[in-house]
Design a protein around this motif. Sequence first.
Motif, mmCIF file in Angstrom:
data_model
loop_
_atom_site.group_PDB
_atom_site.id
_atom_site.type_symbol
_atom_site.label_atom_id
_atom_site.label_comp_id
_atom_site.label_asym_id
_atom_site.label_seq_id
_atom_site.Cartn_x
_atom_site.Cartn_y
_atom_site.Cartn_z
ATOM 1 N N ALA A 80 89.812 10.725 44.743
ATOM 2 C CA ALA A 80 90.490 9.825 45.668
ATOM 3 C C ALA A 80 91.236 10.599 46.748
ATOM 4 O O ALA A 80 91.651 10.040 47.753
ATOM 5 C CB ALA A 80 91.460 8.937 44.897
ATOM 6 N N LEU A 81 91.374 11.896 46.532
ATOM 7 C CA LEU A 81 92.091 12.747 47.465
ATOM 8 C C LEU A 81 91.474 12.627 48.864
ATOM 9 O O LEU A 81 90.277 12.848 49.042
ATOM 10 C CB LEU A 81 91.977 14.206 46.982
ATOM 11 C CG LEU A 81 93.281 14.984 46.913
ATOM 12 C CD1 LEU A 81 94.124 14.479 45.757
ATOM 13 C CD2 LEU A 81 92.979 16.454 46.750
ATOM 14 N N ASN A 82 92.274 12.275 49.859
ATOM 15 C CA ASN A 82 91.807 12.140 51.244
ATOM 16 C C ASN A 82 90.716 11.087 51.430
ATOM 17 O O ASN A 82 90.005 11.110 52.411
ATOM 18 C CB ASN A 82 91.282 13.480 51.779
ATOM 19 C CG ASN A 82 92.344 14.544 51.693
ATOM 20 O OD1 ASN A 82 93.537 14.261 51.897
ATOM 21 N ND2 ASN A 82 91.953 15.752 51.375
ATOM 22 N N CYS A 83 90.549 10.229 50.465
ATOM 23 C CA CYS A 83 89.504 9.214 50.600
ATOM 24 C C CYS A 83 90.091 7.819 50.653
ATOM 25 O O CYS A 83 89.387 6.830 50.486
ATOM 26 C CB CYS A 83 88.495 9.314 49.466
ATOM 27 S SG CYS A 83 87.409 10.715 49.638
ATOM 28 N N GLY A 84 91.396 7.736 50.888
ATOM 29 C CA GLY A 84 92.066 6.444 50.920
ATOM 30 C C GLY A 84 91.433 5.484 51.902
ATOM 31 O O GLY A 84 91.214 4.312 51.599
ATOM 32 N N HIS A 85 91.076 5.999 53.120
ATOM 33 C CA HIS A 85 90.511 5.102 54.135
ATOM 34 C C HIS A 85 89.152 4.555 53.699
ATOM 35 O O HIS A 85 88.816 3.412 53.966
ATOM 36 C CB HIS A 85 90.399 5.832 55.469
ATOM 37 C CG HIS A 85 89.527 7.053 55.419
ATOM 38 N ND1 HIS A 85 89.947 8.240 54.857
ATOM 39 C CD2 HIS A 85 88.255 7.239 55.805
ATOM 40 C CE1 HIS A 85 88.967 9.116 54.933
ATOM 41 N NE2 HIS A 85 87.928 8.530 55.486
ATOM 42 N N ILE A 86 88.368 5.382 52.965
ATOM 43 C CA ILE A 86 87.061 4.904 52.482
ATOM 44 C C ILE A 86 87.279 3.736 51.524
ATOM 45 O O ILE A 86 86.614 2.711 51.610
ATOM 46 C CB ILE A 86 86.297 6.033 51.768
ATOM 47 C CG1 ILE A 86 86.054 7.193 52.730
ATOM 48 C CG2 ILE A 86 84.983 5.508 51.191
ATOM 49 C CD1 ILE A 86 85.305 8.363 52.150
#
Lengths: 342, 544
Positions: free
Chosen positions: A224-230
Motif C-alpha cells: 500500500a506504500l505510495n499506492c494510496g491514490h490507486i
Amino acid sequence: MLLKHIQNKYKIISIVGMAKNSGKTVALNHLIQESLDEGIRLGIISTGRDGESLDLVTETEKPKIYVEEGVLIATTTELLPLSDATVEIIDITDYTTPLGEILIGRIKDSGYIQISGPQTVSEIREMANFMVSLGAELVVIDGAIDRKSSAAPSITDATILSTGAVLSRDINRVIEETLHIVNLFSLSPVDSKDRPLLERAFAKGEIGIVDEDLNFHPLGIKTALNCGHIIGEHLREDSKYILIPGSLVKSTMEGIMEAGSRYKRVALVVADGTKIFIEPKDWLRFTKYGLKVRVMNPIKLVAITLNPYAPQGYYFDPRELLEKMRYYIKDIPVVDLVLGSE
Amino acid sequence: MEFLDQLTKESIDFQYVLNRLNTKTPYGKIYKDKMRPYLRGEEEKLTEELKKVESLTNHAKDSKFMEKINHIFHRIKDIRTSINRAREGGTLLEVELFEIKNFLFLIRELKELLTSSQLPSWEDTRIEPIESLERLLDPESTGISTFYIYDAYSDELKKIREEKREVEGEIKRERRALRERIQGELGIKLNPDGSIIIPKDRVELIRKMEDHPHLNYLSESYINVKYSLKPTDNMNLLERKILILKDKEEKEETKIRQSLSKEIGKKSKDLYNNIASIGKLDFLLAKASFGVEIDGVRPHVVEEHLISIVEGRHIKVEESLKKVGLEYTPISIELKEGVSCITGANMGGKTVSLKLVGLLTTMAQHGLLVPAKKMVLGLNNFIKASIGDIQSTEKGLSTFGGEIKLIQEAIELSDKKGLILIDELASGTNPEEGYALSKAIVEYLLEKESITLLTTHYDNIGNMDGVVHLQVIGLSHMELEELKKQLEDISKGELEFINRLMDYRLRRVDKTKAVPKDALNIARIMGLNPEIIDIAEKNLEHKI
C-alpha cells in the motif's frame, strides 16, 4: 496488582512495550511473581528478537528470568545449557531460530533461565496452546519491544501495555503517545457477518476493495506504500471496505483522500492495531476528515503499566504521571509497578 | 555408462515422478536420494523389490494405517550426529539425550503399530526396540518421552539437589520473615523484588529507613529515594552455599551425561540398524503409496530384452489433460531389439507415446509400480532420448546440431542393450538429406542390441525391411465430410475437439500402408484460412 485484572478471565496474555525500557520486563517479572504467590501454573514465552544480529552477539540482551518449579517455558536448544534451573525437556519443535530449535520445558528445580522463543504469530499461538494442553493456567507472552514485529496482541486473549518516561522528556507527549496507542488498540472489529469473507481475502495477502455484496476486487498491488491514490481511484459507489493486509502508513491515507471523497463511505481494514504507523496528529486529522479504520483482530487491553524513569537519567514525578494518565484513560486500569501504589 | 542423462530425465518427466514420491523421515529421504536403477543381470533383485512394494499397497490404501505411521514418521529426526559423537567418546547435551530418548520411544511405538497392523516385514526393515537404552534414559520408569538429568541417576546428585532446595527454602523463609518485620516496623509495603521508593517529603520515614540495619540505599531522584532489602549475614552465607551446591550439581550432571553417552555409544550399531530399517520402510511405503495414487501395477521382469505395455498412461500428461477436462487415451505397445517407428497425424500423440515408453521403463527399473494394465520388461542398461527442442544455446548448437550430438551418443551406446528414443528424426533439415540421414541411422540401429523407438514424418522409413511400423490411428476413421460437419460445433475449443475425434492408439501396419495424411485436417480444425487449405489440397492432387 496485574494478576487480578487477568486471573480467571484470560488464559493467554501478552505484554508489549511502547519502546525499549518502558518497563516491560518489570511488568513480566511482576506478573510471574504474583502468579507464583498465588500458585498459578504458569507458561512463559518470549518472542524472537526480530532476528537482529546485535541481540545474537550480545547474549546479555536476552531476558534472564527467575522461574520456579512447575513453570513451563519456551527456550532454544542453545540457550538451555546456559540456564541455572533444571529443565525437563518436553518437546523439541521443528521451529528453528538463530539460537537453535525451540524447545518446550518444565522447570524441575528453580533458578535463572534465558528464554527465547518463536518468531511468527502462528508459532506463538501453537506453543501457547501446547502449554495450555500441558496444564498451564496462564501463559504470558513477552512481546517484542519493537511494535512492528509484535503481532502477539492479536493472538492473545488479553494484552498489557507498558509505557513510560523513555518516550519523551515532555510528560504531555508521553501521555499523548500512550493515548494514541490505546486508541489504535481499541479500534473496533469488522462486522462479524462480514468477517469470514474478509478473512479469506486477507489470507491471500492482497490489497483490494470489497463491495456491498461482499465481492472482493484485488487491486494487483503488492504494497500500500505510495499506492494510496490507486486505491482511492478504484473506490466506487458500492465500495464497503478497503483491505490492507500489511502496514498502514500516512502516505497511503493521504493518497486515498486526495483521490476523491468516496473514502468517507468505506472503512479501511487492517489485521490489528499494531499494523498502523501514523503519528497521533495525523491520525486525528484523518479521523476528522471522516476516514474510518476497522480491524480484523481486536486487542483486549487489560492494563497499562507506567515507568516514570528514563534510562537517559530524567524522570517524572511518579504520582503526577499516574494521576494524569488515569485522568485520560478511565476504562483501563493504569498501574505504576515501581511506585507500587494502586 | 550413465543409465539416464539429465536431458533424457527431463524429457520423459522422470523428475515429476520423483517429486511425487513422498518420504516422511530424514532416513527415507536418504534412500530416495540414493535410489538407482536396476540394470541387466539384476532381474531377480528388482522383482524382489517390486514384490515388496506391491505387498505394501494394501496398507498404503488404508488411510487410517497411513495416518498412524505418518504420525510416527513425522516425529523422527536425524540423530546420527549425536550417535556418532557418543560412539567417539563425546559427551552428549541434554537436548541430544532427549532426542535419543524420543527416538527410542518412537521405535517402540512403531514396532507396536507394525505388529498390530500385520505389515509385511523383511530382514532389512526390522524394527528392534532397544530396551536397555530405554531403561537408561527413563530411570524413573515414567513411560513418557520427556527428559532431564533425573535425581535417580546418582545418590550424590539427589543429595546435592535436596540440600540446594533446603537452603533455598531457608533463604526464602528468612527473607519473608525479614520483609514482614520491616513492613510491620515501618508501616510500608515492599515490592516483590524487595525494593521500595519513598517520596522525599516523608522525612521521618526516610530517617528511619536510613538507620535501619536491613535496608540499603539504592538511588535517589529529586523527588524519591529508592531502598532495597539488605540480606542478613546468614542469608549471605546461605547464598554462597547455594553457589557452591550449584557448581557441584553441574559437575555431577556432566559426569552423568558422560556415562549415559558412553552407554549410548555402545549401542550405536543397534541404533543404526533401526535407522536403516526406518529409512527403507519409509521409502518402500512412499513407493507403494505412489503406486496406489497412480493406479499402478507391478511390471513383470523377464530375461529377454523387450518392452510390452498394455494400456499405459503417461501420468503427467494425463494429469494436465484432466485439469482442462480432457481424457487421456491409454496406449499399448510392443517393442523388441531393433527399430520400431511411429508415424501418424500431427497432434496424434506420437511424442507422448515415446515419452510413455521411456517413463514407464525408467519407473519399472527404479522399482516403482507402473501406470498401466500390464507391463512386461526386459531390463535396459541405459535409456537415451532425443525428444523436444534440444537447442543448446550454451554450446552454440542449433536444433539439428543438438539432435545429431544426442544421436551420436546413442549410437555409441547402441550395442550395450538399452532403450533409444528419438522424436522426429532429422526433421530439422531439408527433406531430401533428412530422409537419407534417417534411413542410414535406422539401418545402423537395426543391427544393434538396443530397442530403438522413433517417430518420423518420412513415409518410407516405416517401409524399410526389419522396421516395425506403428501408426497412430488418428482421424483416419473419419470421412472428410463428417469431419467438416463436426467442425460446425467447435464451441469448446480446438483442443477439446481434437481430443474428442483423435484416436491416439497405435496399430501395427504392414509396409504397403501409406502414412495417413491428417496434417491438412488438423490445420483445418486449428482454424487455418480455408482458402489456403483448398490450395494445399489442390497442390497435393497435382503432386507439386
